[in-house]
Design a protein around this motif. Structure first.
Motif, PDB file in Angstrom:
ATOM      1  N   LEU A  76     -12.357 -48.651 -41.906  1.00  0.00           N
ATOM      2  CA  LEU A  76     -12.075 -48.544 -40.891  1.00  0.00           C
ATOM      3  C   LEU A  76     -10.724 -48.606 -39.850  1.00  0.00           C
ATOM      4  O   LEU A  76     -10.655 -47.850 -39.124  1.00  0.00           O
ATOM      5  N   LEU A 124     -11.882 -49.687 -33.035  1.00  0.00           N
ATOM      6  CA  LEU A 124     -11.507 -49.763 -34.457  1.00  0.00           C
ATOM      7  C   LEU A 124     -10.821 -51.341 -34.639  1.00  0.00           C
ATOM      8  O   LEU A 124     -11.164 -51.758 -35.422  1.00  0.00           O
ATOM      9  N   ASP A 146     -12.268 -54.286 -36.646  1.00  0.00           N
ATOM     10  CA  ASP A 146     -12.687 -54.863 -37.667  1.00  0.00           C
ATOM     11  C   ASP A 146     -11.515 -55.598 -38.833  1.00  0.00           C
ATOM     12  O   ASP A 146     -12.193 -56.335 -39.621  1.00  0.00           O
TER      13      ASP A 146
END
Lengths: 259, 33
Positions: free
Chosen positions: A85, A126, A130
């Protein structure tokens, strides 16, 4: 579930090698090549593919190096879900770099939307997810390095794109670009973790302002109001972020540091 | 600026803010669960 030899990563045990991951990330980065080719011709599409592909290749070569180091220190010998990720943000940077290399300057068209989607996917989706996912699944020892480097690379690529087709003055590239020589200098005196051990409180808002400026400059739907906001903000945000980078570097006190 | 251009700009930023808010809420939900 007991911690395996892969460290304290009980849930996310699946790991892929840096090059296998690179093939996947590279395939994602190259997805826009075909539609770009149909829209703008094959020469720009080939330049896009070369730029984006080269960026992913360099990223994964560095990641492979980090994984090898990590493994030789007893850590996991591959990349976990969270690492992928994080590296997805670097891939978003690769898409932007590919678009810059393509030579297409079409902010409100397909190329502009491609870059904007890559930027928003990388810097918001993202980047924000993450962290919580890492807290659930655990991350690898090199995860923090991937995180900081993906961030910086995406910022640099976004700055290059915003300068190329977002109408941003070139001086806005100074802060994201100067980060690399400053980091290289700091690494001659300190370990990587020490360089980023503490961040002054003003660094985060300045970084967010810079990313917002790049986002606004690249917004495909941006009209006169957005352009005016970008024109007014750029002479402030760019130099302020550069000053922040220099101040952060100065705080390291390299003159006083041991080697 | 034409009214259509202005509306498109406004819609674009509204959609962007909605997207940011959705990701923010998703992040909070992931952190709480």
């Amino acid at each position: 579930l007991s911690p395996s030899r892969h460290g304290n990563v009980p849930l996310a045990r699946r790991r892929v090698g840096a090059w296998a991951a690179g093939a996947g990330l590279g395939a994602v980065a190259l997805l826009p090549a075909a539609p770009l080719g149909r829209r703008y011709g094959w020469a720009p599409a080939v330049r896009f593919a070369a730029g984006a592909g080269a960026a992913v290749a360099v990223q994964q070569a560095l990641v492979a190096l980090a994984v090898r180091r990590q493994a030789s220190a007893g850590g996991p010998d591959g990349l976990g879900v969270v690492d992928l990720l994080t590296l997805g943000r670097g891939t978003a940077g690769a898409v932007l770099a590919g678009l810059v290399a393509s030579g297409v300057r079409d902010r409100s068209g397909l190329a502009g939307w491609t870059g904007f989607v890559a930027l928003c996917g990388g810097s918001v989706l993202l980047d924000w997810l993450d962290g919580p996912i890492a807290r659930r699944l655990g991350t690898s020892p090199a995860g923090a390095v991937y995180d900081l480097e993906s961030d910086s690379w995406l910022t640099l690529a976004a700055g290059a794109a915003a300068t190329a087709w977002g109408g941003l003055p070139a001086h806005c590239m100074a802060a994201p670009a100067v980060r690399y020589p400053l980091l290289a200098r700091a690494l001659r005196h300190l370990r990587y973790e020490e360089v980023f051990a503490s961040e002054p409180r003003y660094a985060r808002p300045a970084g967010i302002a810079q990313m917002l400026l790049f986002t606004a400059a690249l917004a495909p739907f941006g009209g006169r109001v957005t352009a005016l906001a970008v024109r007014l903000a750029a002479p402030v945000v760019g130099p302020v972020q550069l000053a922040v980078m220099l101040a952060q570097h100065h705080r390291l006190g390299l003159g006083r540091a041991r080697r | 600026m034409s009214p259509r251009g202005g509306r498109a700009e406004l819609t674009g930023w509204a959609a962007f803010l909605l997207y940011v808010a959705a990701v923010f809420l998703l992040r909070r939900a992931l952190d709480r669960r």
